[in-house]
Design a protein around this motif. Structure first.
Motif, PDB file in Angstrom:
ATOM      1  N   SER A  61       0.842  -1.196   0.000  1.00  0.00           N
ATOM      2  CA  SER A  61       0.000   0.000   0.000  1.00  0.00           C
ATOM      3  C   SER A  61       0.879   1.248   0.000  1.00  0.00           C
ATOM      4  CB  SER A  61      -0.966   0.005   1.193  1.00  0.00           C
ATOM      5  OG  SER A  61      -1.825  -1.106   1.126  1.00  0.00           O
ATOM      6  N   LEU A  62       1.919   1.203  -0.808  1.00  0.00           N
ATOM      7  CA  LEU A  62       2.877   2.302  -0.931  1.00  0.00           C
ATOM      8  C   LEU A  62       2.163   3.535  -1.484  1.00  0.00           C
ATOM      9  CD1 LEU A  62       6.003   2.669  -0.653  1.00  0.00           C
ATOM     10  CD2 LEU A  62       6.137   2.133  -3.072  1.00  0.00           C
ATOM     11  N   ARG A  63       2.178   4.606  -0.692  1.00  0.00           N
ATOM     12  CA  ARG A  63       1.518   5.843  -1.090  1.00  0.00           C
ATOM     13  C   ARG A  63       2.518   6.913  -1.494  1.00  0.00           C
ATOM     14  NH1 ARG A  63      -0.888   3.283   2.783  1.00  0.00           N
ATOM     15  NH2 ARG A  63      -0.054   4.348   4.599  1.00  0.00           N
ATOM     16  N   GLU A  64       3.722   6.812  -0.962  1.00  0.00           N
ATOM     17  CA  GLU A  64       4.741   7.818  -1.251  1.00  0.00           C
ATOM     18  C   GLU A  64       6.113   7.185  -1.039  1.00  0.00           C
ATOM     19  OE1 GLU A  64       5.740  12.326   0.281  1.00  0.00           O
ATOM     20  OE2 GLU A  64       3.785  11.458   0.707  1.00  0.00           O
ATOM     21  N   LEU A  65       7.074   7.546  -1.915  1.00  0.00           N
ATOM     22  CA  LEU A  65       8.438   7.053  -1.789  1.00  0.00           C
ATOM     23  C   LEU A  65       9.405   8.141  -2.236  1.00  0.00           C
ATOM     24  CD1 LEU A  65      10.628   4.785  -1.478  1.00  0.00           C
ATOM     25  CD2 LEU A  65      10.179   4.232  -3.859  1.00  0.00           C
ATOM     26  N   HIS A  66      10.324   8.495  -1.347  1.00  0.00           N
ATOM     27  CA  HIS A  66      11.407   9.423  -1.674  1.00  0.00           C
ATOM     28  C   HIS A  66      12.706   8.663  -1.453  1.00  0.00           C
ATOM     29  CE1 HIS A  66       8.798  12.933  -1.891  1.00  0.00           C
ATOM     30  NE2 HIS A  66       8.175  12.425  -0.853  1.00  0.00           N
ATOM     31  N   TRP A  67      13.529   8.576  -2.506  1.00  0.00           N
ATOM     32  CA  TRP A  67      14.781   7.819  -2.426  1.00  0.00           C
ATOM     33  C   TRP A  67      15.907   8.745  -2.832  1.00  0.00           C
ATOM     34  CZ3 TRP A  67      15.491   2.458  -5.231  1.00  0.00           C
ATOM     35  CH2 TRP A  67      16.721   1.917  -4.886  1.00  0.00           C
ATOM     36  N   THR A  68      16.747   9.096  -1.868  1.00  0.00           N
ATOM     37  CA  THR A  68      17.897   9.957  -2.153  1.00  0.00           C
ATOM     38  C   THR A  68      19.175   9.141  -2.027  1.00  0.00           C
ATOM     39  OG1 THR A  68      18.018  10.674   0.154  1.00  0.00           O
ATOM     40  CG2 THR A  68      16.734  12.044  -1.345  1.00  0.00           C
ATOM     41  N   GLY A  69      20.209   9.576  -2.736  1.00  0.00           N
ATOM     42  CA  GLY A  69      21.500   8.897  -2.681  1.00  0.00           C
ATOM     43  C   GLY A  69      21.607   7.708  -3.612  1.00  0.00           C
ATOM     44  N   GLN A  70      20.658   7.536  -4.517  1.00  0.00           N
ATOM     45  CA  GLN A  70      20.731   6.429  -5.464  1.00  0.00           C
ATOM     46  C   GLN A  70      21.973   6.578  -6.340  1.00  0.00           C
ATOM     47  OE1 GLN A  70      17.075   5.298  -7.586  1.00  0.00           O
ATOM     48  NE2 GLN A  70      16.115   6.985  -6.476  1.00  0.00           N
ATOM     49  N   GLY A  71      22.614   5.488  -6.621  1.00  0.00           N
ATOM     50  CA  GLY A  71      23.753   5.503  -7.525  1.00  0.00           C
ATOM     51  C   GLY A  71      25.060   5.926  -6.895  1.00  0.00           C
ATOM     52  N   VAL A  72      25.037   6.325  -5.612  1.00  0.00           N
ATOM     53  CA  VAL A  72      26.267   6.743  -4.942  1.00  0.00           C
ATOM     54  C   VAL A  72      27.180   5.548  -4.732  1.00  0.00           C
ATOM     55  CG1 VAL A  72      27.203   7.728  -2.811  1.00  0.00           C
ATOM     56  CG2 VAL A  72      25.152   8.708  -3.831  1.00  0.00           C
ATOM     57  N   VAL A  73      26.602   4.427  -4.316  1.00  0.00           N
ATOM     58  CA  VAL A  73      27.387   3.227  -4.048  1.00  0.00           C
ATOM     59  C   VAL A  73      26.963   2.140  -5.028  1.00  0.00           C
ATOM     60  CG1 VAL A  73      27.853   1.414  -2.362  1.00  0.00           C
ATOM     61  CG2 VAL A  73      27.659   3.784  -1.618  1.00  0.00           C
ATOM     62  N   LYS A  74      27.923   1.536  -5.667  1.00  0.00           N
ATOM     63  CA  LYS A  74      27.650   0.417  -6.562  1.00  0.00           C
ATOM     64  C   LYS A  74      27.687  -0.870  -5.753  1.00  0.00           C
ATOM     65  CE  LYS A  74      27.630   3.141 -10.084  1.00  0.00           C
ATOM     66  NZ  LYS A  74      26.388   3.813 -10.275  1.00  0.00           N
ATOM     67  N   ALA A  75      27.093  -1.910  -6.299  1.00  0.00           N
ATOM     68  CA  ALA A  75      27.072  -3.202  -5.619  1.00  0.00           C
ATOM     69  C   ALA A  75      28.494  -3.715  -5.412  1.00  0.00           C
ATOM     70  CB  ALA A  75      26.272  -4.199  -6.436  1.00  0.00           C
ATOM     71  N   ALA A  76      28.724  -4.289  -4.244  1.00  0.00           N
ATOM     72  CA  ALA A  76      29.992  -4.963  -3.960  1.00  0.00           C
ATOM     73  C   ALA A  76      29.841  -6.419  -4.385  1.00  0.00           C
ATOM     74  CB  ALA A  76      30.315  -4.873  -2.476  1.00  0.00           C
ATOM     75  N   ILE A  77      30.905  -6.998  -4.903  1.00  0.00           N
ATOM     76  CA  ILE A  77      30.895  -8.400  -5.321  1.00  0.00           C
ATOM     77  C   ILE A  77      31.793  -9.183  -4.367  1.00  0.00           C
ATOM     78  CG2 ILE A  77      31.316 -10.015  -7.219  1.00  0.00           C
ATOM     79  CD1 ILE A  77      29.208  -7.864  -7.891  1.00  0.00           C
ATOM     80  N   ASP A  78      31.218 -10.227  -3.727  1.00  0.00           N
ATOM     81  CA  ASP A  78      32.039 -11.021  -2.803  1.00  0.00           C
ATOM     82  C   ASP A  78      32.778 -12.128  -3.553  1.00  0.00           C
ATOM     83  OD1 ASP A  78      30.280 -13.179  -3.150  1.00  0.00           O
ATOM     84  OD2 ASP A  78      29.320 -12.926  -1.218  1.00  0.00           O
ATOM     85  N   ALA A  79      33.545 -12.935  -2.837  1.00  0.00           N
ATOM     86  CA  ALA A  79      34.378 -13.974  -3.447  1.00  0.00           C
ATOM     87  C   ALA A  79      33.561 -15.004  -4.222  1.00  0.00           C
ATOM     88  CB  ALA A  79      35.217 -14.659  -2.377  1.00  0.00           C
ATOM     89  N   SER A  80      32.300 -15.215  -3.813  1.00  0.00           N
ATOM     90  CA  SER A  80      31.453 -16.188  -4.512  1.00  0.00           C
ATOM     91  C   SER A  80      30.781 -15.594  -5.746  1.00  0.00           C
ATOM     92  CB  SER A  80      30.386 -16.734  -3.557  1.00  0.00           C
ATOM     93  OG  SER A  80      29.422 -15.732  -3.275  1.00  0.00           O
ATOM     94  N   GLY A  81      30.988 -14.296  -5.977  1.00  0.00           N
ATOM     95  CA  GLY A  81      30.375 -13.628  -7.119  1.00  0.00           C
ATOM     96  C   GLY A  81      29.023 -13.018  -6.826  1.00  0.00           C
ATOM     97  N   THR A  82      28.580 -13.076  -5.581  1.00  0.00           N
ATOM     98  CA  THR A  82      27.293 -12.510  -5.183  1.00  0.00           C
ATOM     99  C   THR A  82      27.434 -11.006  -4.961  1.00  0.00           C
ATOM    100  OG1 THR A  82      26.697 -14.582  -4.094  1.00  0.00           O
ATOM    101  CG2 THR A  82      25.434 -12.634  -3.487  1.00  0.00           C
ATOM    102  N   ALA A  83      26.491 -10.255  -5.520  1.00  0.00           N
ATOM    103  CA  ALA A  83      26.492  -8.799  -5.356  1.00  0.00           C
ATOM    104  C   ALA A  83      25.611  -8.412  -4.178  1.00  0.00           C
ATOM    105  CB  ALA A  83      25.971  -8.127  -6.619  1.00  0.00           C
ATOM    106  N   ASP A  84      26.030  -7.387  -3.435  1.00  0.00           N
ATOM    107  CA  ASP A  84      25.167  -6.830  -2.401  1.00  0.00           C
ATOM    108  C   ASP A  84      25.393  -5.326  -2.312  1.00  0.00           C
ATOM    109  OD1 ASP A  84      26.666  -5.965   0.188  1.00  0.00           O
ATOM    110  OD2 ASP A  84      27.559  -7.916  -0.246  1.00  0.00           O
ATOM    111  N   PHE A  85      24.427  -4.651  -1.721  1.00  0.00           N
ATOM    112  CA  PHE A  85      24.430  -3.193  -1.608  1.00  0.00           C
ATOM    113  C   PHE A  85      24.660  -2.722  -0.180  1.00  0.00           C
ATOM    114  CE2 PHE A  85      22.085  -4.241  -5.402  1.00  0.00           C
ATOM    115  CZ  PHE A  85      22.620  -3.382  -6.341  1.00  0.00           C
ATOM    116  N   GLY A  86      25.325  -3.537   0.635  1.00  0.00           N
ATOM    117  CA  GLY A  86      25.557  -3.173   2.030  1.00  0.00           C
ATOM    118  C   GLY A  86      24.393  -3.609   2.892  1.00  0.00           C
ATOM    119  N   SER A  87      24.247  -2.963   4.018  1.00  0.00           N
ATOM    120  CA  SER A  87      23.220  -3.371   4.988  1.00  0.00           C
ATOM    121  C   SER A  87      22.127  -2.312   5.100  1.00  0.00           C
ATOM    122  CB  SER A  87      23.869  -3.579   6.358  1.00  0.00           C
ATOM    123  OG  SER A  87      24.369  -2.352   6.833  1.00  0.00           O
ATOM    124  N   VAL A  88      21.124  -2.641   5.901  1.00  0.00           N
ATOM    125  CA  VAL A  88      20.126  -1.658   6.315  1.00  0.00           C
ATOM    126  C   VAL A  88      20.657  -1.083   7.618  1.00  0.00           C
ATOM    127  CG1 VAL A  88      17.753  -1.268   7.076  1.00  0.00           C
ATOM    128  CG2 VAL A  88      18.214  -2.899   5.228  1.00  0.00           C
TER     129      VAL A  88
END
Length: 129
Positions: free
Chosen positions: A66-93
Motif C-alpha cells: 500500500s505504498l503511497r509515497e516514496l522518496h529515495w535519495t542517494g541512489q547511484g552513490v554506491v555500486k554493488a559490492a561483489i564477494d568472493a562467490s560472485g554474489t552482489a550486495d548493496f551493504g546493509s540496512v
C-alpha cells in the motif's frame, strides 16, 4: 527517530545492520528488499552456524505494501559490492525507523522515506550458501 525495527511485528531476533541487501525493487504500490538476513537465537528459523559459517543467515524479503509515497535519495552513490562467490550486495540496512505510517530506511545505497502499511518480513528456511 530511533532505530525501532525490533519493535515491528515479525522483526524480532534479526539484525538488519549485519545483513546484506541483495536487491531493491519498486513497483506501483510495493517496495521490496531482498536480504541475506542474520538471525539471532530466539528467532524461529535460527540454527547454530555450521563449521565455516560465521552466523545464521537466511534469504529474506521485506515488503512495504500500500505504498503511497516514496522518496529515495542517494541512489547511484554506491555500486554493488561483489564477494568472493560472485554474489552482489548493496551493504546493509543501517536503520529502519517507523513513526505511524512513515518509514525511514537508511543504508549505503541511500535513504528511503516511505509512506505505506507496516513492512512485513518473510524468512526462507533454506540456509544461504
Amino acid at each position: 527517530m530511533h532505530d525501532n525495527h525490533p519493535s515491528l511485528s515479525g522483526f524480532e531476533n534479526v539484525s538488519l545492520e549485519d545483513s546484506y541487501v541483495l536487491d531493491m525493487t519498486v513497483h506501483p504500490g510495493v517496495l521490496t528488499l531482498k536480504l541475506d538476513l542474520l538471525l539471532w537465537p530466539g528467532h524461529p528459523g535460527y540454527r547454530a552456524p555450521l563449521p565455516g559459517e560465521r552466523a545464521c543467515f537466511r534469504p529474506a524479503t521485506v515488503v512495504f505494501t500500500s505504498l503511497r509515497e516514496l522518496h529515495w535519495t542517494g541512489q547511484g552513490v554506491v555500486k554493488a559490492a561483489i564477494d568472493a562467490s560472485g554474489t552482489a550486495d548493496f551493504g546493509s540496512v543501517d536503520s529502519l525507523t517507523t513513526i505511524e505510517d512513515r518509514h525511514r530506511i537508511l543504508g549505503d545505497w541511500g535513504e528511503m522515506i516511505v509512506q505505506s502499511d507496516p513492512p512485513s518480513l518473510s524468512v526462507d528456511p533454506t540456509p544461504t550458501t
